[in-house]
Design a protein around this motif. Structure first.
Motif, PDB file in Angstrom:
ATOM      1  N   GLY A   1      -5.672   2.057  10.167  1.00  0.00           N
ATOM      2  CA  GLY A   1      -5.469   3.400   9.636  1.00  0.00           C
ATOM      3  C   GLY A   1      -3.982   3.626   9.441  1.00  0.00           C
ATOM      4  O   GLY A   1      -3.195   3.422  10.369  1.00  0.00           O
TER       5      GLY A   1
ATOM      6  N   THR B   1      -9.666  -2.841  11.276  1.00  0.00           N
ATOM      7  CA  THR B   1      -9.509  -1.669  10.426  1.00  0.00           C
ATOM      8  C   THR B   1      -8.176  -1.055  10.808  1.00  0.00           C
ATOM      9  O   THR B   1      -7.920  -0.781  11.983  1.00  0.00           O
ATOM     10  CB  THR B   1     -10.639  -0.646  10.639  1.00  0.00           C
ATOM     11  OG1 THR B   1     -11.889  -1.267  10.343  1.00  0.00           O
ATOM     12  CG2 THR B   1     -10.442   0.574   9.756  1.00  0.00           C
TER      13      THR B   1
ATOM     14  N   TYR C   1       1.904  -4.720   5.578  1.00  0.00           N
ATOM     15  CA  TYR C   1       1.667  -3.558   4.739  1.00  0.00           C
ATOM     16  C   TYR C   1       2.980  -2.800   4.646  1.00  0.00           C
ATOM     17  O   TYR C   1       3.619  -2.541   5.664  1.00  0.00           O
ATOM     18  CB  TYR C   1       0.565  -2.679   5.340  1.00  0.00           C
ATOM     19  CG  TYR C   1      -0.749  -3.409   5.417  1.00  0.00           C
ATOM     20  CD1 TYR C   1      -1.617  -3.409   4.339  1.00  0.00           C
ATOM     21  CD2 TYR C   1      -1.091  -4.143   6.546  1.00  0.00           C
ATOM     22  CE1 TYR C   1      -2.807  -4.108   4.388  1.00  0.00           C
ATOM     23  CE2 TYR C   1      -2.283  -4.845   6.599  1.00  0.00           C
ATOM     24  CZ  TYR C   1      -3.137  -4.819   5.525  1.00  0.00           C
ATOM     25  OH  TYR C   1      -4.323  -5.518   5.572  1.00  0.00           O
TER      26      TYR C   1
ATOM     27  N   GLY D   1      -0.964   6.301   7.848  1.00  0.00           N
ATOM     28  CA  GLY D   1      -0.693   7.644   7.356  1.00  0.00           C
ATOM     29  C   GLY D   1       0.773   7.998   7.457  1.00  0.00           C
ATOM     30  O   GLY D   1       1.508   7.455   8.279  1.00  0.00           O
TER      31      GLY D   1
ATOM     32  N   ILE E   1       0.868  -1.167   0.000  1.00  0.00           N
ATOM     33  CA  ILE E   1       0.000   0.000   0.000  1.00  0.00           C
ATOM     34  C   ILE E   1       0.903   1.215   0.000  1.00  0.00           C
ATOM     35  O   ILE E   1       1.716   1.406   0.914  1.00  0.00           O
ATOM     36  CB  ILE E   1      -0.913   0.031   1.244  1.00  0.00           C
ATOM     37  CG1 ILE E   1      -1.847  -1.171   1.226  1.00  0.00           C
ATOM     38  CG2 ILE E   1      -1.714   1.333   1.280  1.00  0.00           C
ATOM     39  CD1 ILE E   1      -2.716  -1.273   2.447  1.00  0.00           C
ATOM     40  N   ASP E   2       0.821   2.028  -1.043  1.00  0.00           N
ATOM     41  CA  ASP E   2       1.619   3.251  -1.122  1.00  0.00           C
ATOM     42  C   ASP E   2       0.847   4.377  -0.457  1.00  0.00           C
ATOM     43  O   ASP E   2      -0.300   4.646  -0.803  1.00  0.00           O
ATOM     44  CB  ASP E   2       1.914   3.606  -2.579  1.00  0.00           C
ATOM     45  CG  ASP E   2       2.776   2.560  -3.247  1.00  0.00           C
ATOM     46  OD1 ASP E   2       3.727   2.073  -2.600  1.00  0.00           O
ATOM     47  OD2 ASP E   2       2.500   2.210  -4.411  1.00  0.00           O
ATOM     48  N   VAL E   3       1.471   5.015   0.499  1.00  0.00           N
ATOM     49  CA  VAL E   3       0.842   6.122   1.203  1.00  0.00           C
ATOM     50  C   VAL E   3       1.711   7.366   1.005  1.00  0.00           C
ATOM     51  O   VAL E   3       2.891   7.364   1.347  1.00  0.00           O
ATOM     52  CB  VAL E   3       0.689   5.814   2.713  1.00  0.00           C
ATOM     53  CG1 VAL E   3       0.076   6.993   3.434  1.00  0.00           C
ATOM     54  CG2 VAL E   3      -0.161   4.573   2.902  1.00  0.00           C
TER      55      VAL E   3
ATOM     56  N   ASP F   1      -1.480  11.709   3.269  1.00  0.00           N
ATOM     57  CA  ASP F   1      -2.573  10.776   3.010  1.00  0.00           C
ATOM     58  C   ASP F   1      -2.867   9.944   4.241  1.00  0.00           C
ATOM     59  O   ASP F   1      -1.979   9.640   5.029  1.00  0.00           O
ATOM     60  CB  ASP F   1      -2.201   9.793   1.910  1.00  0.00           C
ATOM     61  CG  ASP F   1      -2.637  10.239   0.527  1.00  0.00           C
ATOM     62  OD1 ASP F   1      -2.281   9.533  -0.415  1.00  0.00           O
ATOM     63  OD2 ASP F   1      -3.313  11.267   0.405  1.00  0.00           O
ATOM     64  N   VAL F   2      -4.113   9.544   4.378  1.00  0.00           N
ATOM     65  CA  VAL F   2      -4.499   8.553   5.373  1.00  0.00           C
ATOM     66  C   VAL F   2      -5.313   7.508   4.631  1.00  0.00           C
ATOM     67  O   VAL F   2      -6.205   7.846   3.853  1.00  0.00           O
ATOM     68  CB  VAL F   2      -5.331   9.168   6.522  1.00  0.00           C
ATOM     69  CG1 VAL F   2      -5.806   8.084   7.465  1.00  0.00           C
ATOM     70  CG2 VAL F   2      -4.530  10.213   7.264  1.00  0.00           C
ATOM     71  N   ARG F   3      -4.980   6.260   4.835  1.00  0.00           N
ATOM     72  CA  ARG F   3      -5.699   5.160   4.210  1.00  0.00           C
ATOM     73  C   ARG F   3      -6.253   4.267   5.306  1.00  0.00           C
ATOM     74  O   ARG F   3      -5.613   4.079   6.329  1.00  0.00           O
ATOM     75  CB  ARG F   3      -4.771   4.316   3.338  1.00  0.00           C
ATOM     76  CG  ARG F   3      -4.080   5.067   2.254  1.00  0.00           C
ATOM     77  CD  ARG F   3      -4.843   4.920   0.939  1.00  0.00           C
ATOM     78  NE  ARG F   3      -4.245   5.758  -0.061  1.00  0.00           N
ATOM     79  CZ  ARG F   3      -3.560   5.327  -1.100  1.00  0.00           C
ATOM     80  NH1 ARG F   3      -3.385   4.044  -1.268  1.00  0.00           N
ATOM     81  NH2 ARG F   3      -3.081   6.159  -1.984  1.00  0.00           N
ATOM     82  N   PHE F   4      -7.440   3.734   5.065  1.00  0.00           N
ATOM     83  CA  PHE F   4      -8.030   2.772   5.981  1.00  0.00           C
ATOM     84  C   PHE F   4      -8.198   1.453   5.244  1.00  0.00           C
ATOM     85  O   PHE F   4      -8.710   1.422   4.132  1.00  0.00           O
ATOM     86  CB  PHE F   4      -9.383   3.269   6.501  1.00  0.00           C
ATOM     87  CG  PHE F   4      -9.255   4.478   7.366  1.00  0.00           C
ATOM     88  CD1 PHE F   4      -8.948   4.351   8.713  1.00  0.00           C
ATOM     89  CD2 PHE F   4      -9.399   5.747   6.836  1.00  0.00           C
ATOM     90  CE1 PHE F   4      -8.806   5.458   9.512  1.00  0.00           C
ATOM     91  CE2 PHE F   4      -9.264   6.868   7.633  1.00  0.00           C
ATOM     92  CZ  PHE F   4      -8.961   6.721   8.973  1.00  0.00           C
ATOM     93  N   VAL F   5      -7.736   0.397   5.861  1.00  0.00           N
ATOM     94  CA  VAL F   5      -7.814  -0.935   5.282  1.00  0.00           C
ATOM     95  C   VAL F   5      -8.644  -1.796   6.222  1.00  0.00           C
ATOM     96  O   VAL F   5      -8.377  -1.833   7.418  1.00  0.00           O
ATOM     97  CB  VAL F   5      -6.406  -1.553   5.127  1.00  0.00           C
ATOM     98  CG1 VAL F   5      -6.498  -2.951   4.554  1.00  0.00           C
ATOM     99  CG2 VAL F   5      -5.512  -0.667   4.286  1.00  0.00           C
TER     100      VAL F   5
END
Length: 157
Positions: free
Chosen positions: A132, A130, A56, A134, A34-36, A40-44
């Motif tokens: 998070g 979940t 990750y 960032g 996962i490229d962040v 950015d903030v990503r939730f998986v």
């Protein structure tokens, strides 16, 4: 001759069993990339069961803030942060909790490893989670212009 055939079958069964377990362990440890980007903030959302782990991979620059937050259905699920290629974690969730905001010590790839503690894994427990993820900008008081990284303030009466 009959005895030799039985031994050959047993050998084949052992080899097949060994290949199955090695393949299963490899599949359980497949990494997800996962490229962040900074800011950015990503939730998986995902799940693990037993001894499965999810990795990750995040690329960070020195002094960027790695932010990770784990919310899970199982209190025995945690994450570690490990510089790629290292055996030593720079954050250990089972000792430090489910939230991390740490400064990347060097440029490189960092592995965020989600796992169940050994006792829960042995019981075959599952965990929905979940995660998070960032990356924040480096925190320098001087804005990277070459001054001090902190300011001392005093008040004269």
């Amino acid at each position: 001759m009959h005895e030799n055939t039985d031994m050959t079958r047993i050998s084949h069964i052992w080899v097949a069993t060994a290949i199955f377990f090695v393949s299963s362990a490899t599949l359980a440890q497949d990494a997800r990339q996962i490229d962040v980007e900074a800011g950015d903030v990503r939730f998986v959302e995902d799940a693990i069961a037993g001894d499965e782990i999810d990795d990750y991979l995040l690329n960070a620059k020195r002094a960027q803030i790695l932010s990770v937050d784990l919310r899970t259905s199982n209190s025995s699920a945690y994450f570690n942060i490990i510089p790629k290629g290292s055996q030593e974690a720079i954050f250990v969730g089972s000792a430090s909790g489910k939230v991390a905001d740490i400064t990347a010590p060097t440029d490189g790839t960092y592995v965020i490893r989600v796992y169940l503690v050994r006792s829960a894994a042995r019981r075959g427990e599952t965990a929905d989670y979940t995660l998070g993820l960032g990356l924040g900008a480096p925190e320098f008081a001087d804005g990277l212009s070459g001054g001090p990284d902190y300011w001392a303030v005093s008040v004269d009466d």
